[in-house]
Design a protein around this motif. Structure first.
Motif, PDB file in Angstrom:
ATOM      1  N   HIS A 128       0.852  -1.193   0.000  1.00  0.00           N
ATOM      2  CA  HIS A 128       0.000   0.000   0.000  1.00  0.00           C
ATOM      3  C   HIS A 128       0.882   1.236   0.000  1.00  0.00           C
ATOM      4  CE1 HIS A 128       0.881   0.684   4.282  1.00  0.00           C
ATOM      5  NE2 HIS A 128       0.615  -0.597   4.495  1.00  0.00           N
ATOM      6  N   PHE A 129       0.287   2.357  -0.350  1.00  0.00           N
ATOM      7  CA  PHE A 129       1.009   3.615  -0.276  1.00  0.00           C
ATOM      8  C   PHE A 129       1.324   3.964   1.175  1.00  0.00           C
ATOM      9  CE2 PHE A 129      -1.320   4.561  -4.349  1.00  0.00           C
ATOM     10  CZ  PHE A 129      -0.191   4.708  -5.143  1.00  0.00           C
ATOM     11  N   VAL A 130       2.347   4.787   1.354  1.00  0.00           N
ATOM     12  CA  VAL A 130       2.623   5.393   2.647  1.00  0.00           C
ATOM     13  C   VAL A 130       2.515   6.905   2.484  1.00  0.00           C
ATOM     14  CG1 VAL A 130       4.123   3.497   3.346  1.00  0.00           C
ATOM     15  CG2 VAL A 130       5.132   5.528   2.289  1.00  0.00           C
ATOM     16  N   ARG A 131       2.221   7.591   3.576  1.00  0.00           N
ATOM     17  CA  ARG A 131       2.175   9.053   3.578  1.00  0.00           C
ATOM     18  C   ARG A 131       3.457   9.562   4.217  1.00  0.00           C
ATOM     19  NH1 ARG A 131      -2.042  11.234   7.426  1.00  0.00           N
ATOM     20  NH2 ARG A 131      -3.404   9.985   6.103  1.00  0.00           N
ATOM     21  N   LYS A 141       4.427  14.405   1.579  1.00  0.00           N
ATOM     22  CA  LYS A 141       4.008  13.768   0.334  1.00  0.00           C
ATOM     23  C   LYS A 141       2.809  12.886   0.660  1.00  0.00           C
ATOM     24  CE  LYS A 141       6.202  11.447  -3.603  1.00  0.00           C
ATOM     25  NZ  LYS A 141       7.406  10.689  -4.038  1.00  0.00           N
ATOM     26  N   PRO A 142       1.624  13.181   0.100  1.00  0.00           N
ATOM     27  CA  PRO A 142       0.421  12.426   0.494  1.00  0.00           C
ATOM     28  C   PRO A 142       0.505  10.946   0.189  1.00  0.00           C
ATOM     29  CG  PRO A 142      -0.161  14.454  -0.661  1.00  0.00           C
ATOM     30  CD  PRO A 142       1.306  14.287  -0.812  1.00  0.00           C
ATOM     31  N   ILE A 143       1.125  10.592  -0.944  1.00  0.00           N
ATOM     32  CA  ILE A 143       1.336   9.180  -1.249  1.00  0.00           C
ATOM     33  C   ILE A 143       2.769   8.986  -1.726  1.00  0.00           C
ATOM     34  CG2 ILE A 143      -1.079   8.679  -1.796  1.00  0.00           C
ATOM     35  CD1 ILE A 143      -0.283   8.812  -4.786  1.00  0.00           C
ATOM     36  N   HIS A 144       3.338   7.872  -1.327  1.00  0.00           N
ATOM     37  CA  HIS A 144       4.695   7.506  -1.737  1.00  0.00           C
ATOM     38  C   HIS A 144       4.746   5.981  -1.822  1.00  0.00           C
ATOM     39  CE1 HIS A 144       9.034   7.629  -2.144  1.00  0.00           C
ATOM     40  NE2 HIS A 144       9.135   6.737  -1.172  1.00  0.00           N
ATOM     41  N   PRO A 145       5.320   5.441  -2.909  1.00  0.00           N
ATOM     42  CA  PRO A 145       5.829   6.115  -4.110  1.00  0.00           C
ATOM     43  C   PRO A 145       4.676   6.642  -4.964  1.00  0.00           C
ATOM     44  CG  PRO A 145       5.885   3.744  -4.394  1.00  0.00           C
ATOM     45  CD  PRO A 145       5.459   3.981  -2.974  1.00  0.00           C
ATOM     46  N   ARG A 146       4.991   7.178  -6.111  1.00  0.00           N
ATOM     47  CA  ARG A 146       3.950   7.798  -6.933  1.00  0.00           C
ATOM     48  C   ARG A 146       3.023   6.770  -7.563  1.00  0.00           C
ATOM     49  NH1 ARG A 146       2.147  12.457  -6.118  1.00  0.00           N
ATOM     50  NH2 ARG A 146       1.708  12.989  -8.291  1.00  0.00           N
ATOM     51  N   HIS A 147       3.485   5.537  -7.745  1.00  0.00           N
ATOM     52  CA  HIS A 147       2.603   4.487  -8.253  1.00  0.00           C
ATOM     53  C   HIS A 147       3.016   3.158  -7.645  1.00  0.00           C
ATOM     54  CE1 HIS A 147       5.964   3.456 -10.922  1.00  0.00           C
ATOM     55  NE2 HIS A 147       5.373   2.288 -11.090  1.00  0.00           N
ATOM     56  N   LEU A 148       2.061   2.232  -7.570  1.00  0.00           N
ATOM     57  CA  LEU A 148       2.311   0.883  -7.085  1.00  0.00           C
ATOM     58  C   LEU A 148       1.913  -0.112  -8.171  1.00  0.00           C
ATOM     59  CD1 LEU A 148       0.876   1.066  -3.441  1.00  0.00           C
ATOM     60  CD2 LEU A 148       3.289   1.101  -4.119  1.00  0.00           C
ATOM     61  N   LEU A 165       7.078  -0.347  -5.733  1.00  0.00           N
ATOM     62  CA  LEU A 165       6.838  -1.009  -4.457  1.00  0.00           C
ATOM     63  C   LEU A 165       7.146  -0.025  -3.331  1.00  0.00           C
ATOM     64  CD1 LEU A 165       8.535  -4.431  -5.282  1.00  0.00           C
ATOM     65  CD2 LEU A 165       6.068  -4.015  -5.097  1.00  0.00           C
ATOM     66  N   PRO A 166       6.442  -0.127  -2.201  1.00  0.00           N
ATOM     67  CA  PRO A 166       6.625   0.848  -1.127  1.00  0.00           C
ATOM     68  C   PRO A 166       7.775   0.482  -0.191  1.00  0.00           C
ATOM     69  CG  PRO A 166       4.917  -0.675  -0.506  1.00  0.00           C
ATOM     70  CD  PRO A 166       5.384  -1.106  -1.882  1.00  0.00           C
TER      71      PRO A 166
END
Length: 342
Positions: A128-131, A141-148, A165-166
């Motif tokens: 999942h994304f991390v903030r 940064k609201p989401i990291h990385p920019r895509h999964l 991948l996060p």
């Protein structure tokens, strides 16, 4: 090259949470509090203190004394991979999750991840994304990385495409995958989560949850962060790490799948950005193949522009592009707000 078949999970699987800690007395309590706040109750946490010289060990011990689901293991300082290995040896769960000792999970994180494993039973890793947040808590940064990425990623990885991948706190593995990826090579004193995610994606499909379920805290003591390598020394350090990663990937594929992959696509495609950046700092000729290896036409245009600039201007522009800064945050947040549906 095919993914391994995985066993179905029980309805309420135990989740083993591995935490490697070194001198994070300021943050480890918050990480453990975020575990205690989870809406999914079936978890255990194994914290390995990697020879901390601050009060981290005492803080974890106080939680372990009050909460039976939290265990403390200790060892002399040996690095992140070794600490995760020590924690994993105590894991009993059907799922194995990683939590950085300076990060926090949002309360519904475990339940959401368990639900995803049930909906996609042959998934080996749920991400999942991390903030990304500053030490004080405000969002960088609201989401990291920019895509999964999702799916069976091994073929594209072997062809030189680095998957989305996060970092550590966005990774959870099916235990049958975890038993194949552990123990991690102890020479990776930092970025051991990169080795874990890389190995896991070569075993079974990945399923990505497209929302941020944890806080990824950036502060002065972080070994990694949001910035790219913006000096020649940092670039060379990245190349050393990549060579170690690729050597591990090659031997891991051989051990798990029975063949030795070709390392050339990784050097030519996966490291294309770094090879071009090295050109900016050294002035050495570069192969046009590095530009053609970039998958994004926009990125190819940016690199052509950078390579055409005088060296000082090109290096300054690269630092602006690859470093986290207020200008980028303003642009990114404005762009993301425009993309939100009305």
């Amino acid at each position: 090259m095919n993914p391994f078949t995985l066993s179905r999970l029980h309805a309420r699987p135990l989740v083993s949470v591995l935490v490697a800690n070194y001198n994070y007395e300021r943050w480890i309590g918050r990480a453990l509090e975020s575990l205690l706040a989870q809406t999914y109750p079936h978890w255990e946490a194994i914290v390995c203190d990697d020879g901390s010289t601050d009060s981290s060990q005492e803080i974890v011990a106080s939680y372990a004394n009050r909460h039976s689901r939290i265990q403390l293991r200790t060892q002399p300082n040996a690095g992140m991979a070794s600490a995760l290995n020590t924690a994993f040896r105590g894991a009993r769960g059907e799922l194995v999750a990683l939590l950085d000792s300076d990060d926090e999970w949002l309360p519904g994180r475990l339940q959401t991840v368990v639900n995803r494993f049930h909906r996609t039973p042959q998934t080996g890793t749920v991400t999942h994304f991390v903030r990304a947040v500053h030490a004080g808590g405000h969002t960088l940064k609201p989401i990291h990385p920019r895509h999964l990425d999702s799916g069976w990623l091994a073929p594209s990885m072997l062809a030189g495409r680095e998957p989305g991948l996060p970092p550590c706190s966005g990774l959870t593995f099916h235990a049958e995958v975890a038993r194949r990826i552990f123990p991690l090579p102890v020479q990776f004193r930092r970025c051991a989560d990169k080795i874990a995610q890389d190995r896991a994606a070569l075993i079974a499909p990945v399923s990505a949850i497209q929302q941020a379920l944890s806080l990824y805290r950036l502060h002065g003591a972080n070994l990694t962060g949001l910035n790219g390598p913006c000096t020649l020394a940092e670039l060379e350090s990245n190349f050393v790490f990549l060579e170690q990663l690729w050597a591990d990937r090659r031997s891991f594929v051989h051990a798990q799948h029975g063949f030795l992959p070709d390392i050339r696509p990784w050097r030519d495609i996966e490291s294309a950005h770094l090879q071009l950046a090295r050109r900016l700092f050294t002035g050495e000729p570069h192969s046009a193949d590095y530009l053609s290896a970039l998958t994004s036409p926009l990125q190819r245009q940016i690199w052509r522009l950078l390579l055409a600039l005088p060296a000082p201007a090109a290096q300054a522009a690269l630092r602006l592009w690859w470093s986290e800064n207020a200008f980028k945050r303003l642009f990114r947040n404005s762009w993301d707000s425009l993309r939100q549906p009305a």
